[in-house]
Design a protein around this motif. Structure first.
Motif, mmCIF file in Angstrom:
data_model
loop_
_atom_site.group_PDB
_atom_site.id
_atom_site.type_symbol
_atom_site.label_atom_id
_atom_site.label_comp_id
_atom_site.label_asym_id
_atom_site.label_seq_id
_atom_site.Cartn_x
_atom_site.Cartn_y
_atom_site.Cartn_z
ATOM 1 N N VAL A 184 105.594 59.582 46.032
ATOM 2 C CA VAL A 184 104.603 58.710 45.409
ATOM 3 C C VAL A 184 103.251 59.404 45.258
ATOM 4 O O VAL A 184 102.533 59.168 44.277
ATOM 5 N N ASN A 185 102.875 60.279 46.174
ATOM 6 C CA ASN A 185 101.600 60.990 46.036
ATOM 7 C C ASN A 185 101.619 61.951 44.855
ATOM 8 O O ASN A 185 100.625 62.081 44.130
ATOM 9 N N ALA A 201 101.386 52.701 40.816
ATOM 10 C CA ALA A 201 101.901 51.525 40.100
ATOM 11 C C ALA A 201 101.367 51.482 38.676
ATOM 12 O O ALA A 201 102.120 51.223 37.722
ATOM 13 N N PHE A 202 100.074 51.735 38.516
ATOM 14 C CA PHE A 202 99.474 51.732 37.185
ATOM 15 C C PHE A 202 100.066 52.849 36.328
ATOM 16 O O PHE A 202 100.300 52.666 35.133
ATOM 17 N N THR A 203 100.319 54.007 36.941
ATOM 18 C CA THR A 203 100.918 55.128 36.221
ATOM 19 C C THR A 203 102.293 54.762 35.686
ATOM 20 O O THR A 203 102.595 54.961 34.501
ATOM 21 N N ALA A 204 103.146 54.222 36.549
ATOM 22 C CA ALA A 204 104.504 53.871 36.133
ATOM 23 C C ALA A 204 104.493 52.803 35.049
ATOM 24 O O ALA A 204 105.189 52.912 34.033
ATOM 25 N N PHE A 243 111.765 41.751 32.640
ATOM 26 C CA PHE A 243 112.374 42.843 33.412
ATOM 27 C C PHE A 243 111.353 43.837 33.955
ATOM 28 O O PHE A 243 111.667 45.019 34.136
ATOM 29 N N GLY A 244 110.128 43.389 34.224
ATOM 30 C CA GLY A 244 109.080 44.291 34.692
ATOM 31 C C GLY A 244 109.424 45.033 35.969
ATOM 32 O O GLY A 244 109.299 46.255 36.058
ATOM 33 N N ALA A 245 109.890 44.306 36.981
ATOM 34 C CA ALA A 245 110.183 44.934 38.272
ATOM 35 C C ALA A 245 111.342 45.933 38.189
ATOM 36 O O ALA A 245 111.222 47.065 38.688
ATOM 37 N N PRO A 246 112.493 45.569 37.583
ATOM 38 C CA PRO A 246 113.579 46.556 37.489
ATOM 39 C C PRO A 246 113.189 47.804 36.696
ATOM 40 O O PRO A 246 113.581 48.917 37.050
ATOM 41 N N LEU A 247 112.407 47.611 35.646
ATOM 42 C CA LEU A 247 111.985 48.767 34.854
ATOM 43 C C LEU A 247 111.089 49.701 35.655
ATOM 44 O O LEU A 247 111.209 50.926 35.568
ATOM 45 N N SER A 248 110.188 49.130 36.456
ATOM 46 C CA SER A 248 109.272 49.967 37.241
ATOM 47 C C SER A 248 110.017 50.778 38.293
ATOM 48 O O SER A 248 109.551 51.837 38.727
ATOM 49 N N PHE A 283 110.700 54.616 38.068
ATOM 50 C CA PHE A 283 109.708 55.622 38.451
ATOM 51 C C PHE A 283 109.340 55.563 39.927
ATOM 52 O O PHE A 283 108.891 56.562 40.487
ATOM 53 N N ILE A 284 109.485 54.398 40.521
ATOM 54 C CA ILE A 284 109.017 54.205 41.897
ATOM 55 C C ILE A 284 110.209 53.884 42.787
ATOM 56 O O ILE A 284 110.911 52.894 42.564
ATOM 57 N N GLU A 285 110.429 54.711 43.793
ATOM 58 C CA GLU A 285 111.566 54.513 44.691
ATOM 59 C C GLU A 285 111.061 54.248 46.106
ATOM 60 O O GLU A 285 110.228 54.987 46.635
ATOM 61 N N GLY A 286 111.554 53.158 46.709
ATOM 62 C CA GLY A 286 111.221 52.867 48.096
ATOM 63 C C GLY A 286 109.796 52.427 48.319
ATOM 64 O O GLY A 286 109.269 52.557 49.429
ATOM 65 N N GLN A 287 109.136 51.890 47.282
ATOM 66 C CA GLN A 287 107.757 51.428 47.396
ATOM 67 C C GLN A 287 107.663 50.020 46.803
ATOM 68 O O GLN A 287 107.211 49.831 45.668
ATOM 69 N N PRO A 288 108.092 48.987 47.525
ATOM 70 C CA PRO A 288 108.114 47.621 46.979
ATOM 71 C C PRO A 288 106.744 47.115 46.554
ATOM 72 O O PRO A 288 106.622 46.372 45.584
#
Length: 446
Positions: A45-46, A271-274, A334-339, A342-347
């Motif tokens: 994530v960093n 989050a904003f990036t993804a 489908f906002g959450a599934p789409l995000s 790019f983002i794994e393991g960061q709810p």
């Protein structure tokens, strides 16, 4: 293939031009998305935040180059519509020479001040070095980016939206493969993503240059053709620079928003990036319709066919609204599934990204009208109103981010983003209808 858009069904011409343009824009988006996706899924994530926090700064510089080449091609399209082959050649030379000179200046300035710009934005210390290593490589490759943008815009001005698509798609595959190799199997890390992006842009630009030399007799230049006149330089800068500055003005608003986001921490930045990458993907049909309409308008304006412009723009508006309704519904549902792509393991980051996409989905139709009327006015050779609209976008995004983020947090940043669209779309819409009334009056007087 050279294609005239001055005869035939406006809706059909715009749609057929839009389809390959959309696919080409999709591959262009995949250039940046490939970096974001691979970095986010492999380096964490960093690293994702490091790539993401450079977006506004790169938009400021690279966007200027892209806006410049887009402005130059408007004159190319107008001269092609007027069947002025010598004028097309002079426009091509002016685009190459001025693009090269300005691209070199942008490279020197951006490379020299890259780190200072990141520090001024208060980039979090844990991502500063990675952000700098990625951005410095992309800035060093500005001339490669300029080459591809100038050549692809010239081809589109002549009605060929398929060839840039072909070379862009191949370049995108090249970028993804090189991303994987340099990130996974070398110590370059985030810097490897930048190297892959620049290499792919250079490949696409050289491929366009080769194709033009082989297939476009109208663009084959002799030694005498390289003699630029003062008139041609002034004409191209008169249209190109305002569009370039307009892009940079919009980018300044994004920089202010990025500054505020950096204060919320790396999770919000990620989050904003993804979410913004997904927004960019979803808005591609709207951008493509706008660019296609701008080319249609420029050619018909050069040919003096004002009646076709009104018909074409209104029919393109129906396409833009339909696309925005479909993509807006996808974002909301489908906002959450789409995000999670790019983002794994960061709810927490996924939840924030879903908020961004819901707000965006509700207002996407505004962005569709913004692109439609902006490119239409640019196709008519206008620069003041699109630039003023860019200033309004800057003001709305800046004020919104400074006022709304403190009480509303991440949601305030999302609202400020879409409020900028409203601030820009209103003057563009008014200017379009006033301009068409004026042109129709002039035509009736003749």
């Amino acid at each position: 293939m050279v294609t005239s858009m001055t005869s035939g069904s406006p809706a059909k011409l715009i749609f057929l031009f839009t389809v390959p343009l959309f696919i080409g824009n999709l591959f262009q988006q995949l250039y940046n998305m490939a970096d974001t996706f691979i970095v986010g899924r492999t380096l964490g994530v960093n690293a994702l935040a490091a790539v993401g926090c450079t977006g506004s700064l790169m938009f400021l510089i690279i966007g200027f180059a892209q806006g410049l080449s887009s402005g130059f091609s408007i004159l190319t399209a107008q001269r092609f519509g007027a069947k002025d082959e010598a004028g097309v050649q002079r426009s091509f030379v002016a685009s190459l020479v001025l693009g090269g000179i300005i691209g070199l200046v942008l490279t020197v300035v951006s490379v020299a001040f890259a780190r200072q710009m990141l520090v001024m934005l208060q980039t979090p210390a844990e991502i500063l070095d990675d952000a700098f290593s990625y951005m410095i490589v992309v800035f060093a490759g500005i001339l490669a980016t300029m080459l591809f943008n100038v050549l692809s815009n010239v081809l589109r001005a002549l009605g060929d939206s398929r060839t840039p698509l072909l070379f862009l798609s191949v370049g995108c595959v090249f970028n993804i493969v090189l991303d994987l190799i340099l990130i996974l199997f070398t110590p370059l890390g985030v810097m490897g993503a930048g190297v892959a992006t620049v290499a792919a842009q250079l490949f696409s630009g050289l491929a366009c240059l080769w194709y033009i030399a082989k297939r476009f007799p109208i663009l084959r230049l002799s030694r005498q053709d390289w003699k630029l006149t003062r008139h041609d330089v002034v004409q191209h800068l008169r249209i190109g620079l305002p569009i370039a500055f307009q892009t940079s003005i919009i980018a300044i608003g994004s920089l202010i928003l990025q500054f505020v986001l950096n204060g919320l921490g790396s999770v919000s930045v990620a989050a904003f990036t993804a979410a913004s990458k997904l927004e960019g993907l979803g808005s591609l049909p709207l951008t493509s319709v706008g660019v296609a309409t701008g080319t249609f308008v420029a050619q018909n304006y050069g040919a003096g066919q004002i009646h076709r412009i009104r018909t074409g723009v209104l029919q393109a508006g129906g396409m833009a609204l339909a696309f925005s309704a479909v993509m807006g519904a996808v974002f909301i549902a489908f906002g959450a599934p789409l995000s999670s792509l790019f983002i794994e393991g960061q709810p927490q980051a996924m939840e924030l990204a879903a908020i961004y996409l819901r707000v965006t989905g509700i207002c996407l139709w505004v962005l569709g009208l913004l692109f439609l009327f902006r490119y239409t006015l640019q196709g008519l050779g206008q620069s003041f109103v699109p630039t003023f609209a860019g200033v309004m976008e800057l003001v709305m995004r800046s004020v919104g981010s400074l006022v709304l983020v403190a009480p509303l947090g991440f949601t305030g940043a999302c609202i400020s983003n879409v409020s900028a669209w409203v601030g820009s779309a209103v003057p563009l819409t008014i200017a379009f209808f006033l301009t068409m009334r004026h042109l129709s009056y002039i035509r009736g007087q003749r």
